[in-house]
Write an enzyme that holds these catalytic residues in place. Structure first.
Site, PDB file in Angstrom:
ATOM      1  N   GLY A 199       0.818  -1.204   0.000  1.00  0.00           N
ATOM      2  CA  GLY A 199       0.000   0.000   0.000  1.00  0.00           C
ATOM      3  C   GLY A 199       0.849   1.249   0.000  1.00  0.00           C
ATOM      4  O   GLY A 199       2.067   1.191   0.216  1.00  0.00           O
ATOM      5  N   PRO A 200       0.231   2.409  -0.240  1.00  0.00           N
ATOM      6  CA  PRO A 200       0.967   3.677  -0.252  1.00  0.00           C
ATOM      7  C   PRO A 200       1.560   3.976   1.122  1.00  0.00           C
ATOM      8  O   PRO A 200       1.154   3.394   2.130  1.00  0.00           O
ATOM      9  CB  PRO A 200      -0.110   4.709  -0.642  1.00  0.00           C
ATOM     10  N   GLY A 202       2.159   5.535   4.703  1.00  0.00           N
ATOM     11  CA  GLY A 202       1.301   6.162   5.703  1.00  0.00           C
ATOM     12  C   GLY A 202      -0.067   5.555   5.860  1.00  0.00           C
ATOM     13  O   GLY A 202      -0.910   6.120   6.568  1.00  0.00           O
ATOM     14  N   THR A 203      -0.344   4.407   5.244  1.00  0.00           N
ATOM     15  CA  THR A 203      -1.680   3.823   5.325  1.00  0.00           C
ATOM     16  C   THR A 203      -1.840   2.858   6.495  1.00  0.00           C
ATOM     17  O   THR A 203      -2.925   2.333   6.708  1.00  0.00           O
ATOM     18  CB  THR A 203      -2.022   3.089   4.016  1.00  0.00           C
ATOM     19  N   LYS A 205       0.547   0.107   7.450  1.00  0.00           N
ATOM     20  CA  LYS A 205       1.060  -1.258   7.294  1.00  0.00           C
ATOM     21  C   LYS A 205       1.826  -1.706   8.537  1.00  0.00           C
ATOM     22  O   LYS A 205       1.608  -2.804   9.052  1.00  0.00           O
ATOM     23  CB  LYS A 205       1.951  -1.332   6.044  1.00  0.00           C
ATOM     24  N   GLU A 423      -8.681  33.614  -8.921  1.00  0.00           N
ATOM     25  CA  GLU A 423      -9.295  32.661  -7.995  1.00  0.00           C
ATOM     26  C   GLU A 423     -10.822  32.674  -8.118  1.00  0.00           C
ATOM     27  O   GLU A 423     -11.458  31.617  -8.045  1.00  0.00           O
ATOM     28  CB  GLU A 423      -8.869  32.970  -6.549  1.00  0.00           C
ATOM     29  N   HIS A 426     -11.871  30.470 -11.002  1.00  0.00           N
ATOM     30  CA  HIS A 426     -12.000  29.062 -10.607  1.00  0.00           C
ATOM     31  C   HIS A 426     -13.330  28.819  -9.903  1.00  0.00           C
ATOM     32  O   HIS A 426     -14.060  27.856 -10.218  1.00  0.00           O
ATOM     33  CB  HIS A 426     -10.862  28.675  -9.643  1.00  0.00           C
ATOM     34  N   ASP A 499      -2.021  25.212 -13.125  1.00  0.00           N
ATOM     35  CA  ASP A 499      -3.327  24.822 -13.660  1.00  0.00           C
ATOM     36  C   ASP A 499      -3.188  24.214 -15.052  1.00  0.00           C
ATOM     37  O   ASP A 499      -3.842  23.215 -15.383  1.00  0.00           O
ATOM     38  CB  ASP A 499      -4.256  26.032 -13.726  1.00  0.00           C
TER      39      ASP A 499
END
Length: 605
Positions: A199-200, A202-203, A205, A423, A426, A499
């Site tokens: 897993g990525p 910080g998940t 493990k 902004e 957006h 962007d």
């Protein structure tokens, strides 16, 4: 038949005890029969005829008494004095004797001290060198560096792990195997030898592995894959052997290897000139140990990695790592559960709604959420609050996502105006498009390294599929800032660089991965990732005409989205100006303020 070493040691102990007894008996006998006297007294006894026999040594002179003296002593002994000196001293009627000064200690120290200084300096220098190289002592260089936690030493239970229910269920079965191996093996099943947590970062493990050990109440050996590899060839393999020997001695037990990719990288990965003999030898030893231990002995190997694609195929085959458990980023329900675990450690206000916080943290891992709770508590502490409010969580999310506020970064009035229109471009495009995520906040306060302003959208739910129309709307929102600058000022600035990069990436994936351009056909021209074991990505197989066609398709998608954003903002030009001036005045507009300013804003079709 070979003699038992224990028996040999017992005989040796008896001999030493017998010799010590004889020596003590001799000292005791001597103390009872021999009386040390000054040399003057010895000569006086000799002159009085009390001595029957004299024995002369290098430094001592002893005599047997004709009649036992006081205390039953039959012999006297004195240290010899030079005869000439004794003759001169005898006429003064003063007791005199000679003291022999021992130089043994002085002679011994003259040898020991220089040797001790030399070996001390040598040991200090070698030890410092070994510590810099990360080797520890030379005598323990082949020893495993695994940290051993016994039973509840890990301090983690399954109740401390949230948001990864599927992975937890997989590992709970391992705990049941360790607690009741006979019950689970009654139908012939065996415990999995190895479980790979994928897993990525910080998940959770490592946290899951510690929870398994805490629930199973068995010794837990924890070590990182990088700690096996040293500068000396063969050390890593020796440490693997030592680790498994220690674990077998304490079975049932759990071995946890974190960052397995540091140890289990595919052999020959560097090509003909890029091999690493030490890493490969260590990996080979690990494969041998995995084949060698019996799962019925209660030994389980857990490992964690966030790069499974580079692991050696021999490591992943059945019989070594039997299970691969995915520990992915949590969904919204999982984020709520994780926040509920971490929020117990802080004093929260009554208005904190974990559902709203979870909605703002799409894509956050468990470690990110733990950091979020800590940052929210710090934000409340900085403002002098008595508890942590929802606004503190919002501030913490902005700090993590957008970066630290740069209040000392002063913009001139013209730049502030451009940023405000950018902004609000957006925000207005996002609020005009159907199905777009609600706008949570708009600000023109500079943050992070290069952000002069930011617009935060709050997803209402986790999404796993997106249509072409939704992707195009997302590109329109990204290009809304540049379109607003074009509409209001008639020129373009460098503020839309990020962007443009994001919009181009989405358009390119639409053309190359998702098959959303009819002219290119339903063909994937790009692999999801350049899998290490799966060969090169498909991008290298494109022809020049196909690449040109893809570039034209990407350009068309982006320009069409930009034209739609321009048309929308031109239609709402007055509203854009009013909102931008309001943003210039207040610097930050929240969801309620935006709703009041955009009341009656029509939705684009």
């Amino acid at each position: 038949m070979k003699p038992d070493p224990k028996t040999q040691w017992n005989v040796g102990y008896w001999l030493l005890a017998f010799m010590a007894l004889v020596w003590i008996e001799n000292l005791w006998q001597t103390s009872r029969t021999v009386e040390p006297v000054p040399y003057s007294q010895f000569e006086q006894a000799l002159a009085e005829g009390k001595v029957s026999e004299i024995t002369i040594g290098d430094t001592l002179i002893s005599g047997k008494l004709k009649d036992p003296g006081p205390g039953g002593k039959t012999e006297i002994v004195a240290t010899r004095v030079d005869p000439g000196l004794a003759a001169r001293l005898s006429k003064y009627d003063v007791p005199y004797t000679r003291v022999v000064e021992s130089t043994f200690l002085r002679d011994l120290m003259s040898w020991v001290v220089p040797a001790a200084v030399f070996f001390g300096l040598w040991f200090f220098v070698i030890r410092r060198f070994a510590e810099k190289q990360g080797m520890g002592g030379f005598m323990s260089i082949g020893k495993s560096r695994a940290k051993v936690y016994v039973e509840t030493d890990t301090g983690v239970k399954f109740s401390d792990v949230a948001g990864v229910d599927e992975a937890k269920a997989e590992l709970q079965e391992i705990v049941a195997f360790l607690k009741d191996p006979q019950g689970y093996g009654r139908l012939g099943a065996r415990m999995p030898k190895g479980v790979l947590l994928v897993g990525p970062p910080g998940t959770g493990k490592t946290l899951l592995a510690k929870a398994v050990a805490g629930e199973a109440a068995v010794p837990f050996f924890s070590i990182s894959g990088s700690e096996f590899v040293e500068m000396f060839v063969g050390v890593g393999a020796a440490r693997v052997r030592d680790l498994f020997e220690q674990a077998r001695a304490k079975a049932p037990a759990i071995i946890f290897i974190d960052e397995l990719d540091a140890l289990g990288r595919a052999r020959g990965a560097g090509g003909p000139m890029g091999g690493h003999d030490e890493r490969e030898q260590t990996l080979n030893q690990l494969l041998v140990e995995l084949d060698g231990f019996d799962s019925s002995s209660g030994l389980v190997l857990l490992a964690a990695t966030n790069r499974p694609e580079i692991l050696d195929p021999a490591l992943l085959r059945a019989g070594r790592f039997d299970r691969q458990v995915l520990v992915d980023r949590p969904d919204k329900a999982g984020r709520v559960q994780i926040l509920a675990v971490h929020i117990k450690k802080i004093r929260q206000a009554a208005d904190v709604d974990l559902e709203q916080v979870a909605a703002l943290t799409t894509g956050f891992s468990g470690a990110d959420l733990a950091n979020l709770c800590n940052e929210a508590a710090l934000a409340a502490t900085r403002r002098g609050g008595q508890d942590v409010t929802l606004e503190d969580f919002t501030v913490a999310i902005e700090r993590i996502v957008a970066g630290l506020e740069k209040k000392n970064r002063l913009l001139n009035p013209r730049e502030r105006e451009i940023v405000a229109f950018h902004e609000m471009g957006h925000a207005l495009v996002a609020m005009s498009l159907p199905g777009s995520d609600p706008v949570h906040k708009v600000s023109i306060i500079p943050r992070g390294i290069g952000a002069l302003g930011y617009t935060i959208q709050r997803p209402t739910e986790d999404r796993f599929l997106m249509t072409r129309e939704e992707l195009e709307n997302k590109i329109m929102v990204l290009l809304g800032g540049r379109a607003a600058e074009k509409v209001e000022f008639g020129h373009l600035s460098t503020g839309a660089a990020d962007d443009l990069a994001k919009a181009t990436d989405i358009a390119r994936e639409m053309a190359t991965r998702y098959g959303m351009v009819e002219d290119l056909g339903y063909v994937a021209y790009e692999a999801p990732a350049a899998s290490y074991l799966g060969g090169p990505a498909q991008e290298s197989m494109r022809g020049p005409e196909t690449r040109q066609h893809i570039d034209e398709a990407v350009r068309a998608i982006v320009m069409q989205a930009f034209a739609r954003s321009m048309a929308l903002l031109e239609r709402e030009h007055e509203r854009l100006r009013r909102c931008a001036h309001e943003l210039l005045e207040h610097e930050t507009l929240d969801e309620a303020a935006l709703a009041a300013l955009t009341q009656g804003l029509p939705r684009a079709g």
